[in-house]
Motif scaffolding. Structure first.
Motif, PDB file in Angstrom:
ATOM      1  N   THR A 152       0.838  -1.203   0.000  1.00 52.99           N
ATOM      2  CA  THR A 152       0.000   0.000   0.000  1.00 52.99           C
ATOM      3  C   THR A 152       0.871   1.250   0.000  1.00 52.99           C
ATOM      4  O   THR A 152       0.531   2.255  -0.620  1.00 52.99           O
ATOM      5  CB  THR A 152      -0.942  -0.007   1.212  1.00 52.99           C
ATOM      6  OG1 THR A 152      -1.675  -1.228   1.220  1.00 52.99           O
ATOM      7  CG2 THR A 152      -1.912   1.152   1.171  1.00 52.99           C
ATOM      8  N   ALA A 187       0.828   4.365  -2.587  1.00 55.45           N
ATOM      9  CA  ALA A 187       0.706   5.729  -2.074  1.00 55.45           C
ATOM     10  C   ALA A 187       1.862   6.602  -2.561  1.00 55.45           C
ATOM     11  O   ALA A 187       1.670   7.767  -2.906  1.00 55.45           O
ATOM     12  CB  ALA A 187       0.659   5.707  -0.550  1.00 55.45           C
ATOM     13  N   LEU A 244      -2.507  12.303   7.155  1.00 57.07           N
ATOM     14  CA  LEU A 244      -3.404  11.599   6.235  1.00 57.07           C
ATOM     15  C   LEU A 244      -2.968  10.143   6.186  1.00 57.07           C
ATOM     16  O   LEU A 244      -1.813   9.851   5.889  1.00 57.07           O
ATOM     17  CB  LEU A 244      -3.323  12.226   4.838  1.00 57.07           C
ATOM     18  CG  LEU A 244      -4.179  11.589   3.758  1.00 57.07           C
ATOM     19  CD1 LEU A 244      -5.654  11.900   4.017  1.00 57.07           C
ATOM     20  CD2 LEU A 244      -3.771  12.106   2.386  1.00 57.07           C
ATOM     21  N   TYR A 245      -3.890   9.235   6.508  1.00 55.03           N
ATOM     22  CA  TYR A 245      -3.577   7.807   6.469  1.00 55.03           C
ATOM     23  C   TYR A 245      -4.189   7.114   5.264  1.00 55.03           C
ATOM     24  O   TYR A 245      -3.671   6.123   4.794  1.00 55.03           O
ATOM     25  CB  TYR A 245      -4.057   7.105   7.744  1.00 55.03           C
ATOM     26  CG  TYR A 245      -3.277   7.494   8.970  1.00 55.03           C
ATOM     27  CD1 TYR A 245      -1.983   7.038   9.163  1.00 55.03           C
ATOM     28  CD2 TYR A 245      -3.834   8.317   9.935  1.00 55.03           C
ATOM     29  CE1 TYR A 245      -1.266   7.396  10.295  1.00 55.03           C
ATOM     30  CE2 TYR A 245      -3.129   8.672  11.066  1.00 55.03           C
ATOM     31  CZ  TYR A 245      -1.842   8.207  11.245  1.00 55.03           C
ATOM     32  OH  TYR A 245      -1.138   8.564  12.369  1.00 55.03           O
ATOM     33  N   SER A 246      -5.305   7.618   4.774  1.00 52.37           N
ATOM     34  CA  SER A 246      -5.996   6.995   3.656  1.00 52.37           C
ATOM     35  C   SER A 246      -5.810   7.862   2.414  1.00 52.37           C
ATOM     36  O   SER A 246      -6.447   8.903   2.289  1.00 52.37           O
ATOM     37  CB  SER A 246      -7.486   6.846   3.989  1.00 52.37           C
ATOM     38  OG  SER A 246      -8.186   6.345   2.879  1.00 52.37           O
ATOM     39  N   PHE A 247      -4.957   7.445   1.519  1.00 51.49           N
ATOM     40  CA  PHE A 247      -4.629   8.261   0.354  1.00 51.49           C
ATOM     41  C   PHE A 247      -5.777   8.279  -0.654  1.00 51.49           C
ATOM     42  O   PHE A 247      -6.138   9.327  -1.139  1.00 51.49           O
ATOM     43  CB  PHE A 247      -3.341   7.756  -0.288  1.00 51.49           C
ATOM     44  CG  PHE A 247      -2.108   8.138   0.476  1.00 51.49           C
ATOM     45  CD1 PHE A 247      -1.101   8.849  -0.127  1.00 51.49           C
ATOM     46  CD2 PHE A 247      -1.951   7.788   1.807  1.00 51.49           C
ATOM     47  CE1 PHE A 247       0.048   9.206   0.566  1.00 51.49           C
ATOM     48  CE2 PHE A 247      -0.820   8.137   2.519  1.00 51.49           C
ATOM     49  CZ  PHE A 247       0.186   8.845   1.903  1.00 51.49           C
ATOM     50  N   GLY A 248      -6.327   7.146  -0.996  1.00 53.56           N
ATOM     51  CA  GLY A 248      -7.496   7.064  -1.863  1.00 53.56           C
ATOM     52  C   GLY A 248      -7.251   7.407  -3.316  1.00 53.56           C
ATOM     53  O   GLY A 248      -7.464   6.585  -4.186  1.00 53.56           O
ATOM     54  N   SER A 249      -6.823   8.631  -3.588  1.00 53.32           N
ATOM     55  CA  SER A 249      -6.607   9.073  -4.966  1.00 53.32           C
ATOM     56  C   SER A 249      -5.613  10.227  -4.986  1.00 53.32           C
ATOM     57  O   SER A 249      -5.364  10.864  -3.961  1.00 53.32           O
ATOM     58  CB  SER A 249      -7.922   9.531  -5.595  1.00 53.32           C
ATOM     59  OG  SER A 249      -8.378  10.721  -4.965  1.00 53.32           O
ATOM     60  N   GLU A 297      -6.156  13.041  -6.372  1.00 52.15           N
ATOM     61  CA  GLU A 297      -6.931  14.247  -6.077  1.00 52.15           C
ATOM     62  C   GLU A 297      -7.055  14.472  -4.569  1.00 52.15           C
ATOM     63  O   GLU A 297      -6.915  15.598  -4.090  1.00 52.15           O
ATOM     64  CB  GLU A 297      -8.321  14.147  -6.703  1.00 52.15           C
ATOM     65  CG  GLU A 297      -9.150  15.394  -6.510  1.00 52.15           C
ATOM     66  CD  GLU A 297     -10.502  15.303  -7.182  1.00 52.15           C
ATOM     67  OE1 GLU A 297     -11.376  16.092  -6.809  1.00 52.15           O
ATOM     68  OE2 GLU A 297     -10.683  14.459  -8.073  1.00 52.15           O
ATOM     69  N   ARG A 298      -7.297  13.406  -3.824  1.00 54.88           N
ATOM     70  CA  ARG A 298      -7.416  13.538  -2.371  1.00 54.88           C
ATOM     71  C   ARG A 298      -6.085  13.967  -1.756  1.00 54.88           C
ATOM     72  O   ARG A 298      -6.052  14.801  -0.850  1.00 54.88           O
ATOM     73  CB  ARG A 298      -7.876  12.214  -1.768  1.00 54.88           C
ATOM     74  CG  ARG A 298      -8.085  12.314  -0.290  1.00 54.88           C
ATOM     75  CD  ARG A 298      -8.801  11.119   0.253  1.00 54.88           C
ATOM     76  NE  ARG A 298      -9.043  11.340   1.670  1.00 54.88           N
ATOM     77  CZ  ARG A 298      -9.255  10.392   2.523  1.00 54.88           C
ATOM     78  NH1 ARG A 298      -9.305   9.141   2.132  1.00 54.88           N
ATOM     79  NH2 ARG A 298      -9.450  10.667   3.790  1.00 54.88           N
ATOM     80  N   TYR A 312      -5.517  17.530   0.237  1.00 54.26           N
ATOM     81  CA  TYR A 312      -4.983  17.524   1.594  1.00 54.26           C
ATOM     82  C   TYR A 312      -3.748  18.422   1.685  1.00 54.26           C
ATOM     83  O   TYR A 312      -3.645  19.286   2.575  1.00 54.26           O
ATOM     84  CB  TYR A 312      -4.648  16.092   2.013  1.00 54.26           C
ATOM     85  CG  TYR A 312      -3.788  15.996   3.238  1.00 54.26           C
ATOM     86  CD1 TYR A 312      -4.306  16.257   4.499  1.00 54.26           C
ATOM     87  CD2 TYR A 312      -2.434  15.652   3.140  1.00 54.26           C
ATOM     88  CE1 TYR A 312      -3.504  16.178   5.626  1.00 54.26           C
ATOM     89  CE2 TYR A 312      -1.642  15.562   4.253  1.00 54.26           C
ATOM     90  CZ  TYR A 312      -2.180  15.832   5.502  1.00 54.26           C
ATOM     91  OH  TYR A 312      -1.384  15.748   6.605  1.00 54.26           O
TER      92      TYR A 312
END
Length: 108
Positions: A32, A36, A90-95, A97-98, A102
């Motif tokens: 992961t 990221a 930030l722990y959850s990168f997702g995309s 854009e996110r 951030y």
């Protein structure tokens, strides 16, 4: 490119006022974390070139992990230029854009 820094360098940068800083925290064998990192490298091209982005292996950063209470990886620690407030993580990168939203929100 994300500059890899050792604990002393990162702690010094985190304590220095004057310029926003983004720190990517990871472990070498984390899949992961690799995804990221790729997102952050894409986002890097859309951010101001003067924004300082560093990285560090949490296995070699015990003091930083304890100080900022890093609970998992990947993690993105962003601190504004004045360093008055506790940095957001930030722990959850997702995309991409996110990640961009951030970084822009915290460092502007």
């Amino acid at each position: 490119m994300i500059r890899e820094l050792e604990q002393a360098e990162l702690l010094e940068l985190l304590g220095t006022h004057g310029q926003p800083l983004v720190v990517f925290l990871y472990t070498p064998l984390c899949g992961t974390c690799k995804a990221a990192r790729r997102m952050l490298e894409v986002a890097r091209h859309l951010l101001p070139p003067e924004l300082n982005i560093a990285g560090g292996n949490v296995n070699r950063l015990p003091e930083l992990v304890k100080t900022y209470r890093i609970s998992s990886v990947p993690a993105l620690l962003a601190v504004p230029a004045d360093r008055a407030a506790r940095p957001e993580i930030l722990y959850s990168f997702g995309s991409v854009e996110r990640v961009l939203d951030y970084i822009r929100r915290v460092t502007s």
